[in-house]
Design an enzyme around this catalytic site. Structure first.
Site, short mmCIF file in Angstrom:
data_model
loop_
_atom_site.label_atom_id
_atom_site.label_comp_id
_atom_site.label_asym_id
_atom_site.label_seq_id
_atom_site.Cartn_x
_atom_site.Cartn_y
_atom_site.Cartn_z
N LYS A 17 -7.55 10.94 -4.82
CA LYS A 17 -7.69 10.09 -4.68
C LYS A 17 -8.58 9.12 -4.26
O LYS A 17 -9.89 9.79 -3.83
CB LYS A 17 -6.71 9.81 -2.92
N HIS A 67 -4.05 13.27 2.06
CA HIS A 67 -4.15 13.10 0.89
C HIS A 67 -4.52 14.09 0.04
O HIS A 67 -5.59 15.11 0.24
CB HIS A 67 -4.32 11.56 0.24
N GLY A 88 -5.49 2.51 2.11
CA GLY A 88 -4.70 1.81 2.30
C GLY A 88 -3.33 1.74 3.49
O GLY A 88 -3.82 0.33 4.08
N PRO A 136 0.94 -1.11 -0.10
CA PRO A 136 -0.31 -0.23 0.33
C PRO A 136 0.51 1.28 0.55
O PRO A 136 -0.06 2.18 -0.41
CB PRO A 136 -0.84 -0.10 0.76
N ASN A 137 1.79 0.86 0.18
CA ASN A 137 2.95 1.93 0.68
C ASN A 137 4.20 1.54 -0.06
O ASN A 137 4.84 1.21 1.02
CB ASN A 137 3.19 2.98 1.76
#
Ligand SMILES: NC(=O)c1ccc[n+]([C@@H]2O[C@H](COP(=O)([O-])OP(=O)(O)OC[C@H]3O[C@@H](n4cnc5c(N)ncnc54)[C@H](O)[C@@H]3O)[C@@H](O)[C@H]2O)c1
Length: 221
Positions: free
Chosen positions: A131, A127, A137, A98-99
């Site tokens: 998005k 964000h 996530g 997720p990152n």
């Protein structure tokens, strides 16, 4: 040379990925798939060893299915879909995170450790307004890791969407007379590239598939 294709190549992350792959001496950019470019995924797969997916929640799973069926390893950065559905994909390896920012992975690790020792926590993720998914996530995974570490409830998540932001997260822990704040900021999309290139280089030799989270590549335990 690892031959790389990018799904979502016309998007914000896709464009950054194409530039990073082109600049890496051991990687070769072999295809850019995106409906916005008029190029279908199937057209680029035969020429690739690894597919990177930065598309949309409703596209990532079908793309991963098509790539693994063609024997192409997949690195997925798309968020907001059910990663459990990747179990059982055969034919090639799948890595999903997720990152890809190494600092964000450290933030999740430190937050998990802190959750063992402090009474309560809340997560604020911030964000850019483009998005599609909320919560992020990263926030969902942070909350799950903190719940697993503390043996308690997952912390609540607050989502902020504003122009001007990129990707930011604060984990605030509270206890008697004190708080602890752990914060990570991605200033621009280059923050995701070192972790992403690591995943591209390692996806072909994963001990298990699917592998979830950059921490699996960074930490021994
Ligand atoms: N894992 C990470 O570190 C990380 C970092 C940033 C963003 N993300 C995630 O990456 C994803 C993409 O983000 P973005 O900001 O680049 O989005 P974006 O909207 O700028 O780009 C998405 C692109 O995907 C294309 N697309 C849609 N369906 C497709 C398909 N079936 N095949 C190929 N291409 C398709 C779209 O045309 C678009 O160009 C989001 O899910 C976002 O949350 C992950």
């Amino acid at each position: 040379m690892i031959r790389v294709g990018v799904a979502g190549a016309a998007g914000r992350m896709g464009m950054a990925t194409c530039a990073a792959v082109e600049a890496a001496p051991d990687l070769e950019l072999r295809g850019r798939a995106d409906p916005a470019l008029g190029v279908a995924l199937e057209a680029i797969l035969p020429d690739c060893d690894v597919l990177v997916d930065f598309t949309q929640p409703d596209a990532a799973l079908a793309n991963a299915r098509a790539a693994t069926a063609a024997g192409v390893h997949v690195v997925i950065g798309t968020t907001g879909f059910d990663a459990a559905a990747l179990e059982g994909l055969a034919g090639a390896n799948v890595f999903v995170a997720p990152n890809f920012a190494i600092g964000a992975v450290l933030m999740m690790r430190f937050a998990s450790e802190a959750a063992r020792h402090m009474a309560a926590a809340e997560i604020i993720e911030l964000h850019h307004d483009g998005k599609l998914d909320a919560p992020s996530g990263t926030a969902a995974r942070t909350a799950a890791l903190m719940a697993a570490a503390s043996g308690g409830e997952a912390p609540p998540i607050h989502s902020v969407r504003l122009p001007g932001l990129v990707a930011h997260q604060e984990v605030i822990l509270g206890d008697l007379g004190q708080t602890l704040t752990i914060r990570h900021d991605s200033m621009d999309r280059s923050s995701f590239m070192p972790g992403l290139l690591l995943a591209i280089r390692r996806v072909g030799s994963l001990p298990r598939t699917p592998t979830v989270g950059l921490e699996a590549l960074l930490f021994e335990d």
